[in-house]
Design a protein around this motif. Structure first.
Motif, PDB file in Angstrom:
ATOM      1  N   MET A  35     -37.267  64.430 -52.173  1.00 34.06           N
ATOM      2  CA  MET A  35     -37.893  63.271 -51.530  1.00 34.06           C
ATOM      3  C   MET A  35     -36.911  62.103 -51.420  1.00 34.06           C
ATOM      4  SD  MET A  35     -41.637  63.215 -53.358  1.00 34.06           S
ATOM      5  CE  MET A  35     -42.290  61.821 -52.447  1.00 34.06           C
ATOM      6  N   ASP A  36     -36.096  61.915 -52.441  1.00 28.52           N
ATOM      7  CA  ASP A  36     -35.183  60.778 -52.513  1.00 28.52           C
ATOM      8  C   ASP A  36     -33.734  61.157 -52.173  1.00 28.52           C
ATOM      9  OD1 ASP A  36     -34.880  57.933 -53.272  1.00 28.52           O
ATOM     10  OD2 ASP A  36     -33.674  58.725 -54.932  1.00 28.52           O
ATOM     11  N   TRP A  37     -33.497  62.408 -51.827  1.00 28.70           N
ATOM     12  CA  TRP A  37     -32.137  62.941 -51.670  1.00 28.70           C
ATOM     13  C   TRP A  37     -31.365  62.237 -50.558  1.00 28.70           C
ATOM     14  CZ3 TRP A  37     -29.866  65.759 -55.160  1.00 28.70           C
ATOM     15  CH2 TRP A  37     -28.679  66.426 -54.865  1.00 28.70           C
ATOM     16  N   ASN A  38     -30.129  61.919 -50.839  1.00 21.95           N
ATOM     17  CA  ASN A  38     -29.190  61.460 -49.812  1.00 21.95           C
ATOM     18  C   ASN A  38     -28.577  62.726 -49.222  1.00 21.95           C
ATOM     19  OD1 ASN A  38     -26.889  60.716 -48.394  1.00 21.95           O
ATOM     20  ND2 ASN A  38     -26.360  59.072 -49.799  1.00 21.95           N
ATOM     21  N   PHE A  39     -28.848  63.016 -47.975  1.00 20.68           N
ATOM     22  CA  PHE A  39     -28.405  64.270 -47.377  1.00 20.68           C
ATOM     23  C   PHE A  39     -26.903  64.311 -47.110  1.00 20.68           C
ATOM     24  CE2 PHE A  39     -32.680  65.264 -47.607  1.00 20.68           C
ATOM     25  CZ  PHE A  39     -32.888  66.590 -47.262  1.00 20.68           C
ATOM     26  N   ASP A  40     -26.187  63.278 -47.530  1.00 26.36           N
ATOM     27  CA  ASP A  40     -24.726  63.324 -47.563  1.00 26.36           C
ATOM     28  C   ASP A  40     -24.240  63.826 -48.921  1.00 26.36           C
ATOM     29  OD1 ASP A  40     -24.425  62.359 -44.973  1.00 26.36           O
ATOM     30  OD2 ASP A  40     -24.432  60.275 -45.635  1.00 26.36           O
ATOM     31  N   ALA A  58     -43.751  72.759 -49.717  1.00 31.26           N
ATOM     32  CA  ALA A  58     -43.642  71.357 -49.313  1.00 31.26           C
ATOM     33  C   ALA A  58     -42.222  70.839 -49.527  1.00 31.26           C
ATOM     34  CB  ALA A  58     -44.648  70.505 -50.080  1.00 31.26           C
ATOM     35  N   THR A  59     -41.608  71.229 -50.619  1.00 33.06           N
ATOM     36  CA  THR A  59     -40.226  70.822 -50.905  1.00 33.06           C
ATOM     37  C   THR A  59     -39.292  71.365 -49.826  1.00 33.06           C
ATOM     38  OG1 THR A  59     -40.760  70.923 -53.269  1.00 33.06           O
ATOM     39  CG2 THR A  59     -38.418  70.830 -52.664  1.00 33.06           C
ATOM     40  N   VAL A  60     -39.501  72.612 -49.469  1.00 30.16           N
ATOM     41  CA  VAL A  60     -38.656  73.232 -48.449  1.00 30.16           C
ATOM     42  C   VAL A  60     -38.873  72.569 -47.089  1.00 30.16           C
ATOM     43  CG1 VAL A  60     -38.118  75.389 -47.250  1.00 30.16           C
ATOM     44  CG2 VAL A  60     -38.568  75.405 -49.703  1.00 30.16           C
ATOM     45  N   LEU A  61     -40.113  72.214 -46.785  1.00 32.35           N
ATOM     46  CA  LEU A  61     -40.359  71.527 -45.507  1.00 32.35           C
ATOM     47  C   LEU A  61     -39.670  70.165 -45.454  1.00 32.35           C
ATOM     48  CD1 LEU A  61     -44.050  72.212 -44.374  1.00 32.35           C
ATOM     49  CD2 LEU A  61     -41.912  73.058 -43.381  1.00 32.35           C
ATOM     50  N   ILE A  62     -39.605  69.473 -46.571  1.00 34.50           N
ATOM     51  CA  ILE A  62     -38.877  68.204 -46.587  1.00 34.50           C
ATOM     52  C   ILE A  62     -37.398  68.455 -46.288  1.00 34.50           C
ATOM     53  CG2 ILE A  62     -38.111  66.244 -47.991  1.00 34.50           C
ATOM     54  CD1 ILE A  62     -40.757  66.477 -49.547  1.00 34.50           C
ATOM     55  N   ILE A  63     -36.818  69.450 -46.939  1.00 34.93           N
ATOM     56  CA  ILE A  63     -35.414  69.785 -46.668  1.00 34.93           C
ATOM     57  C   ILE A  63     -35.245  70.107 -45.187  1.00 34.93           C
ATOM     58  CG2 ILE A  63     -33.568  71.466 -47.082  1.00 34.93           C
ATOM     59  CD1 ILE A  63     -34.777  71.839 -49.921  1.00 34.93           C
ATOM     60  N   PRO A 153     -40.161  58.822 -56.203  1.00 32.18           N
ATOM     61  CA  PRO A 153     -39.647  58.331 -57.484  1.00 32.18           C
ATOM     62  C   PRO A 153     -38.963  56.971 -57.299  1.00 32.18           C
ATOM     63  CG  PRO A 153     -38.237  60.065 -56.626  1.00 32.18           C
ATOM     64  CD  PRO A 153     -39.435  59.994 -55.716  1.00 32.18           C
ATOM     65  N   VAL A 154     -39.197  56.080 -58.245  1.00 32.44           N
ATOM     66  CA  VAL A 154     -38.601  54.745 -58.146  1.00 32.44           C
ATOM     67  C   VAL A 154     -37.340  54.614 -58.996  1.00 32.44           C
ATOM     68  CG1 VAL A 154     -40.741  53.570 -57.523  1.00 32.44           C
ATOM     69  CG2 VAL A 154     -40.141  53.839 -59.928  1.00 32.44           C
ATOM     70  N   ASP A 155     -37.141  55.530 -59.925  1.00 33.49           N
ATOM     71  CA  ASP A 155     -35.997  55.414 -60.818  1.00 33.49           C
ATOM     72  C   ASP A 155     -34.877  56.402 -60.498  1.00 33.49           C
ATOM     73  OD1 ASP A 155     -37.593  57.561 -61.554  1.00 33.49           O
ATOM     74  OD2 ASP A 155     -37.321  57.252 -63.713  1.00 33.49           O
ATOM     75  N   PHE A 156     -35.011  57.166 -59.420  1.00 35.68           N
ATOM     76  CA  PHE A 156     -33.966  58.094 -59.015  1.00 35.68           C
ATOM     77  C   PHE A 156     -32.907  57.330 -58.227  1.00 35.68           C
ATOM     78  CE2 PHE A 156     -36.002  62.569 -59.088  1.00 35.68           C
ATOM     79  CZ  PHE A 156     -36.691  62.282 -60.250  1.00 35.68           C
ATOM     80  N   ASN A 157     -31.697  57.859 -58.216  1.00 39.82           N
ATOM     81  CA  ASN A 157     -30.604  57.256 -57.469  1.00 39.82           C
ATOM     82  C   ASN A 157     -30.080  58.288 -56.475  1.00 39.82           C
ATOM     83  OD1 ASN A 157     -28.153  56.118 -56.589  1.00 39.82           O
ATOM     84  ND2 ASN A 157     -27.886  55.030 -58.526  1.00 39.82           N
ATOM     85  N   GLU A 158     -30.435  58.131 -55.207  1.00 41.92           N
ATOM     86  CA  GLU A 158     -30.045  59.054 -54.139  1.00 41.92           C
ATOM     87  C   GLU A 158     -30.420  60.498 -54.464  1.00 41.92           C
ATOM     88  OE1 GLU A 158     -25.977  58.433 -52.953  1.00 41.92           O
ATOM     89  OE2 GLU A 158     -26.498  56.521 -52.054  1.00 41.92           O
TER      90      GLU A 158
END
Length: 191
Positions: A35-40, A58-63, A153-158
């Motif tokens: 959900m929070d992933w930086n695709f770079d 659902a996770t795969v659909l987000i990807i 998530p609010v505490d994840f970083n990229e």
């Protein structure tokens, strides 16, 4: 003095840390990371999820949707893509793999909610709708999945949970990374 390594080697070490973390994490954590992933960031994690039958649909659909599938539908096939550009081959291959896996029932779990037409304030199904396509996105990829709603998530970083981000930072400060052929390196500890 710290060991000097190439940026490619640093990426490999980072990927190893990410995948080791993912192997011990729950599908819910994978979902939040995506959900929070930086695709770079690392392709290795996204590929690992796409190749894992335990990954929630659902996770795969987000990807899938965040990988801009419609953009790749302007190419007839892999060979056509390679004639035009090479930098996006991994995304093209991942999109094709996910479509095939969805069509064959490869993914075994569907516990989380996801609607590609209503992902927060964004409709991924209209992304790149201005380009002419030669292939269509399979209908199954447009489905709205019901299930448990996972909050961003609010505490994840990229895309990295705090404990993984901390491990990656510790890894980075242990090396000097060569960024170019002139042997200039970057020391993460100087930040």
């Amino acid at each position: 003095m710290k060991e000097i390594i190439s940026v490619e080697r640093m990426d490999e070490l980072g990927d190893e840390l990410i995948l080791a973390y993912a192997e011990d994490a729950s599908p819910k954590t994978w979902h939040k990371m995506v959900m929070d992933w930086n695709f770079d960031n690392s392709d290795a994690f996204l590929d690992w999820l796409a190749d894992n039958p335990q990954t929630d649909k659902a996770t795969v659909l987000i990807i899938y949707w965040k990988s801009a599938p419609r953009y790749f539908k302007q190419f007839k096939d892999k060979e056509h893509l390679l004639k035009e550009e090479t930098y996006s081959l991994k995304n093209f291959e991942r999109i094709e793999k996910i479509e095939n896996h969805f069509a064959t029932g490869f993914y075994e779990n569907q516990n989380f909610e996801y609607d590609p037409a209503n992902d927060g304030d964004f409709d991924w199904t209209n992304d790149y709708s201005d380009i002419e396509t030669v292939n269509e996105i399979p209908e199954i990829m447009f489905q709205k999945l019901t299930g448990k709603k996972i909050k961003m998530p609010v505490d994840f970083n990229e895309g990295f949970p705090p404990e993984l981000y901390e491990r990656l930072e510790k890894l980075a400060i242990n090396y000097n990374v060569i960024w170019d052929e002139d042997d200039e390196y970057y020391d993460f500890e100087d930040e």
